[in-house]
Motif scaffolding. Structure first.
Motif, PDB file in Angstrom:
ATOM      1  N   THR A 168       0.947  -1.027   0.144  1.00 10.97           N
ATOM      2  CA  THR A 168       0.120   0.017  -0.033  1.00 10.97           C
ATOM      3  C   THR A 168       0.938   1.252   0.076  1.00 10.97           C
ATOM      4  N   ILE A 169       0.265   2.588  -0.582  1.00 11.90           N
ATOM      5  CA  ILE A 169       1.061   3.726  -0.193  1.00 11.90           C
ATOM      6  C   ILE A 169       1.615   4.021   1.009  1.00 11.90           C
ATOM      7  N   PRO A 170       0.820   3.665   2.289  1.00 10.23           N
ATOM      8  CA  PRO A 170       1.269   3.950   3.630  1.00 10.23           C
ATOM      9  C   PRO A 170       2.543   3.083   3.807  1.00 10.23           C
ATOM     10  N   THR A 171       2.476   1.760   3.174  1.00  8.73           N
ATOM     11  CA  THR A 171       3.592   1.036   3.653  1.00  8.73           C
ATOM     12  C   THR A 171       4.918   1.702   2.673  1.00  8.73           C
ATOM     13  N   ILE A 172       4.818   2.014   1.672  1.00  5.70           N
ATOM     14  CA  ILE A 172       5.941   2.621   0.839  1.00  5.70           C
ATOM     15  C   ILE A 172       6.467   3.623   1.542  1.00  5.70           C
ATOM     16  N   LEU A 173       5.522   4.657   1.976  1.00  8.12           N
ATOM     17  CA  LEU A 173       5.875   5.938   2.476  1.00  8.12           C
ATOM     18  C   LEU A 173       6.826   5.678   3.927  1.00  8.12           C
ATOM     19  N   LYS A 174       6.138   4.676   4.735  1.00  5.22           N
ATOM     20  CA  LYS A 174       6.780   4.158   6.000  1.00  5.22           C
ATOM     21  C   LYS A 174       8.171   3.839   5.823  1.00  5.22           C
ATOM     22  N   GLU A 175       8.308   2.859   4.761  1.00  9.14           N
ATOM     23  CA  GLU A 175       9.775   2.324   4.603  1.00  9.14           C
ATOM     24  C   GLU A 175      10.457   3.202   4.025  1.00  9.14           C
ATOM     25  N   HIS A 194      10.753  15.965   7.487  1.00  8.16           N
ATOM     26  CA  HIS A 194       9.458  15.998   8.267  1.00  8.16           C
ATOM     27  C   HIS A 194       8.901  14.445   7.678  1.00  8.16           C
ATOM     28  N   SER A 195       8.069  13.954   8.507  1.00  5.37           N
ATOM     29  CA  SER A 195       7.383  12.656   7.959  1.00  5.37           C
ATOM     30  C   SER A 195       6.598  12.662   6.666  1.00  5.37           C
ATOM     31  N   LEU A 196       6.695  11.560   5.981  1.00  5.57           N
ATOM     32  CA  LEU A 196       5.887  11.282   4.807  1.00  5.57           C
ATOM     33  C   LEU A 196       4.604  10.923   4.833  1.00  5.57           C
ATOM     34  N   GLU A 197       3.521  11.806   4.528  1.00  6.55           N
ATOM     35  CA  GLU A 197       2.196  11.742   4.643  1.00  6.55           C
ATOM     36  C   GLU A 197       1.449  11.196   3.674  1.00  6.55           C
ATOM     37  N   SER A 198       1.842  11.918   2.396  1.00  8.83           N
ATOM     38  CA  SER A 198       1.140  11.381   1.032  1.00  8.83           C
ATOM     39  C   SER A 198       2.066  11.237  -0.043  1.00  8.83           C
ATOM     40  N   LEU A 199       1.585  10.807  -1.030  1.00 10.99           N
ATOM     41  CA  LEU A 199       2.417  10.538  -2.329  1.00 10.99           C
ATOM     42  C   LEU A 199       3.018  11.808  -2.634  1.00 10.99           C
ATOM     43  N   ALA A 200       2.597  13.128  -2.470  1.00 16.61           N
ATOM     44  CA  ALA A 200       3.410  14.134  -2.849  1.00 16.61           C
ATOM     45  C   ALA A 200       4.635  14.253  -1.976  1.00 16.61           C
ATOM     46  N   ASP A 201       4.860  13.734  -1.009  1.00 21.07           N
ATOM     47  CA  ASP A 201       6.142  13.857  -0.177  1.00 21.07           C
ATOM     48  C   ASP A 201       7.065  12.679  -0.704  1.00 21.07           C
ATOM     49  N   LEU A 202       6.576  11.787  -1.529  1.00 16.78           N
ATOM     50  CA  LEU A 202       7.643  10.604  -1.917  1.00 16.78           C
ATOM     51  C   LEU A 202       8.775  11.076  -2.973  1.00 16.78           C
ATOM     52  N   CYS A 203       8.203  11.848  -3.666  1.00 14.08           N
ATOM     53  CA  CYS A 203       9.369  12.495  -4.871  1.00 14.08           C
ATOM     54  C   CYS A 203      10.290  13.343  -4.026  1.00 14.08           C
ATOM     55  N   PRO A 204      10.050  14.315  -3.221  1.00 17.85           N
ATOM     56  CA  PRO A 204      11.075  14.901  -2.536  1.00 17.85           C
ATOM     57  C   PRO A 204      12.032  13.860  -1.692  1.00 17.85           C
ATOM     58  N   LEU A 213      11.496  -0.445  -5.163  1.00 15.91           N
ATOM     59  CA  LEU A 213      11.300  -0.628  -6.691  1.00 15.91           C
ATOM     60  C   LEU A 213      10.410  -1.945  -6.651  1.00 15.91           C
ATOM     61  N   VAL A 214      10.664  -3.066  -6.134  1.00 17.31           N
ATOM     62  CA  VAL A 214       9.801  -4.211  -6.291  1.00 17.31           C
ATOM     63  C   VAL A 214       8.446  -3.742  -5.584  1.00 17.31           C
ATOM     64  N   CYS A 215       8.317  -3.122  -4.674  1.00 21.06           N
ATOM     65  CA  CYS A 215       6.995  -2.701  -4.051  1.00 21.06           C
ATOM     66  C   CYS A 215       6.209  -1.799  -5.148  1.00 21.06           C
ATOM     67  N   LEU A 216       6.953  -0.872  -6.053  1.00 22.92           N
ATOM     68  CA  LEU A 216       6.358   0.017  -6.836  1.00 22.92           C
ATOM     69  C   LEU A 216       5.693  -0.732  -8.010  1.00 22.92           C
ATOM     70  N   GLU A 217       6.605  -1.814  -8.393  1.00 19.87           N
ATOM     71  CA  GLU A 217       6.149  -2.879  -9.418  1.00 19.87           C
ATOM     72  C   GLU A 217       5.091  -3.590  -9.088  1.00 19.87           C
ATOM     73  N   LYS A 259      -3.001   2.784 -10.386  1.00 21.39           N
ATOM     74  CA  LYS A 259      -4.371   3.345  -9.929  1.00 21.39           C
ATOM     75  C   LYS A 259      -4.437   4.223  -8.535  1.00 21.39           C
ATOM     76  N   ASN A 260      -3.373   3.754  -7.798  1.00 16.88           N
ATOM     77  CA  ASN A 260      -3.082   4.328  -6.470  1.00 16.88           C
ATOM     78  C   ASN A 260      -2.423   5.704  -6.536  1.00 16.88           C
ATOM     79  N   PHE A 261      -1.986   5.924  -7.684  1.00 11.89           N
ATOM     80  CA  PHE A 261      -1.393   7.325  -7.993  1.00 11.89           C
ATOM     81  C   PHE A 261      -2.359   8.181  -8.753  1.00 11.89           C
ATOM     82  N   PRO A 262      -2.214   9.392  -8.596  1.00 13.60           N
ATOM     83  CA  PRO A 262      -3.146  10.546  -9.019  1.00 13.60           C
ATOM     84  C   PRO A 262      -3.481  10.438 -10.640  1.00 13.60           C
ATOM     85  N   SER A 263      -2.020  10.072 -11.079  1.00 15.95           N
ATOM     86  CA  SER A 263      -2.170   9.871 -12.638  1.00 15.95           C
ATOM     87  C   SER A 263      -1.191   8.733 -12.948  1.00 15.95           C
TER      88      SER A 263
END
Length: 626
Positions: A395-402, A422-432, A469-473, A478-482
């Motif tokens: 899930t997205i929370p799992t990826i952000l937490k790891e 700061h803590s990662l709370e949403s997909l917007a924080d993943l790229c930074p 990378l394995v988790c993203l694959e 559909k879990n991403f905005p686009s």
């Protein structure tokens, strides 16, 4: 009639004319002795030109030599003679003399009861002997430290609380880890618990150790004796001499304490080494005391210790009784008497001689079992290889937490030059966050000089990014905005994996990881199958000793057997309470004078734990090259 030959003499039996009177007792004493002189030409003792004179006695030798030179005498006391061919006849007198048989039956009954307890205690200790790979180690962390925690022997020194540890070194500090094992209790009174703690990079020279517990359970108070930390890559060891209570109601009343690494003069102090050696000696070297509380990591089991004690006891009895029925010296003074019981100086000397004869046999029997390496059987890997460690549902929370956890771990070193994020709370924080990792990879790549820090740090990043990378694959776009943002994140992660792989290979080429050489253990170690040889020798010696003890006991008769038991008691008393403690204290003083601390031994169990950790990392990140 006395017959004489050069260098020796003996008594032969010959009939002579006499009138035999009722009640007349004839005593004949036989002994062997010889006269020798020191030959300066051959540089050895020789009997040429010398013979034993007729005035020789068991205490003095009369020498007659036809030349003037340095000469001496050799005196050998033979054990009492017993005719083995009369075995059936002597054993048939058991109904008139059951003293020795009763004593042996009592000892064997006590041995069987103690053996049953030892088997139970050994099974219990074996389950608690394991080296624990901490569950909260990050699977991608590969720099390992072995933490050995010695709980004190004071009353209620063990704790039921949950204990945490933090290592603080010159190049960073570890995360806070929980010291626990789901398969065994930890931090019991007098126990030595060993844990493998993994970090993403080396912490440098260990400076501080922080211990804390949550004061939970029925007995939360904890007395820590000593903590040893060993770098499993460089084999360097740091000692933390705690020796205090970590408790809310004892000592300083603190459940969180920070300890400094011991200085060289503290480690090599006479007091510390003497105390450690004495404590270890009585728990391991003193064969009788060690049955109760042997060292938890010793391969010398309680069953073997109990059996060795029984064998030594039987051997002591056999040697003692073989030299017991010597001619009594009427001039031997009485040391003390209790009623009709009198203990003479001669009785004490028999016990002393028997104890001294047992000393080398004691060392031989114990050394056989102590020098056998335990057989280490490789544990098969558990089934369900990948799903056991990967989450069933990514899930997205799992990826952000790891991702947040990876960044938090690498920023604990100042050399990585990463600021707090700061803590990662949403997909917007993943790229930074990935950009921060990208910057760190550039920092690692820009380092011209390679060392263990950059090798292990880049290895940790490679494993963590491969996992991401394995988790993203596995994650649906559909879990991403686009879908475009999903592909962009996937491509960026793929690029970071390739860069991390290149940086890791580059630093590894200039600074290879330490090769784990097969170290030669200190001392002479025997292969595991020699345990069968040890048991065979032990049983054979016990059987022979039991046979001759019974044979001599039946030969002496009831009255002399009772008197012999008194001498046996003195011999056992001096062996348990005098010779063994003196040996332990002497060894402790010897090592303390040499200022040599207790060494940290290598263990095959550690290698198995590290292999388990490497397998865990491979299954976690999906790469076989790590």
């Amino acid at each position: 009639m006395l017959q004489q030959i050069p260098g020796t003499w003996y008594i032969s039996s010959e009939l002579f004319n006499s009138t035999w009177e009722p009640g007349l007792t004839l005593s004949i004493t036989s002994f062997m002795t010889k006269c020798m002189y020191w030959s300066t030409d051959r540089q050895m003792w020789s009997t040429d030109g010398c013979q034993v004179g007729e005035r020789s006695t068991p205490a003095h030798t009369h020498c007659l030599c036809n030349h003037l030179t340095l000469f001496g005498s050799s005196f050998f006391v033979m054990p009492n003679h017993v005719d083995i061919t009369r075995t059936a006849e002597l054993f048939g007198t058991v109904s008139q003399n059951f003293v020795v048989l009763s004593l042996l039956c009592a000892f064997f009954s006590l041995y069987l009861l103690t053996l049953a307890w030892a088997c139970y205690a050994d099974r219990r200790s074996l389950s608690r002997r394991k080296i624990t790979l901490l569950e909260d180690n990050h699977p991608c962390a590969q720099y390992n430290y072995l933490i050995s925690v010695q709980t004190g022997h004071r009353k209620n020194a063990g704790t039921t609380a949950n204990v945490t540890v933090t290592l603080i070194g010159s190049e960073g500090q570890s995360d806070t880890h929980h010291l626990k094992d789901p398969d065994k209790p930890v931090f019991e009174r007098g126990a030595l618990d060993m844990f493998v703690l993994a970090t993403p990079f080396p912490l440098g020279d260990m400076q501080n150790l922080r211990l804390q517990h949550d004061n939970s359970g029925g007995h939360p108070s904890w007395y820590v004796n000593k903590v040893t930390i060993q770098d499993l890559q460089t084999r360097h060891v740091w000692y933390f001499l705690c020796d205090c209570w970590v408790s809310s109601d004892r000592g300083e009343g603190m459940t969180k304490k920070t300890f400094n690494a011991a200085k060289n003069y503290e480690i090599a102090s006479f007091r510390d080494i003497f105390q450690n050696r004495t404590s270890t000696g009585f728990r391991d070297e003193h064969i009788w005391v060690s049955i109760v509380d042997p060292p938890s990591q010793s391969p010398f089991t309680r069953v073997q210790r109990v059996s060795c004690c029984m064998s030594l006891l039987l051997c002591t009895m056999a040697i003692n009784i073989a030299f017991w029925n010597i001619p009594e010296n009427e001039d031997s003074p009485v040391v003390f008497s209790i009623g009709s019981l009198q203990i003479t100086w001669q009785d004490i000397m028999v016990g002393v001689e028997s104890g001294l004869l047992m000393f080398p046999i004691n060392i031989l029997i114990i050394t056989i079992f102590r020098s056998i390496r335990p057989r280490i059987i490789s544990k098969p890997h558990k089934s369900s290889p990948e799903e056991a460690l990967k989450p069933l549902l990514v899930t997205i929370p799992t990826i952000l937490k790891e991702t947040e956890e990876v960044i938090s771990l690498v920023r604990r070193s100042q050399r990585n030059k990463m600021e707090k994020m700061h803590s990662l709370e949403s997909l917007a924080d993943l790229c930074p966050a990935l950009n921060r990792v990208h910057e760190l990879i550039h920092v690692v790549q820009g380092e011209a000089e390679s060392d263990f820090h950059w090798v292990y740090c880049s290895k940790f990043l490679l494993a963590a990014l491969s996992r991401l990378l394995v988790c993203l694959e596995r994650l649906d776009g559909k879990n991403f905005p686009s879908s475009q943002e999903y592909i962009q994140t996937l491509d960026m992660t793929n690029l970071l994996v390739r860069q991390a792989d290149m940086v890791f290979s580059s630093h590894l080429a200039y600074c290879p990881l330490p090769v784990k050489k097969k170290t030669t253990p200190v001392g002479c170690w025997l292969p595991w199958w020699c345990v069968f040889l040890g048991w065979f020798l032990l049983l054979a010696l016990s059987g022979v000793s039991t046979f001759f003890t019974l044979l001599y006991g039946f030969y002496y008769g009831r009255a002399k057997s009772i008197k012999w038991i008194m001498s046996l008691g003195l011999s056992l008393f001096q062996s348990i309470f005098i010779l063994q403690p003196l040996k332990v204290i002497g060894v402790a003083v010897f090592f303390a004078l040499l200022l040599k601390p207790v060494a940290v031994e290598e263990s095959e169990e550690i290698e198995q734990v590290l292999l388990e950790q490497q397998d865990k990392c491979r299954r976690y990140c999906g790469r076989d090259s790590l």
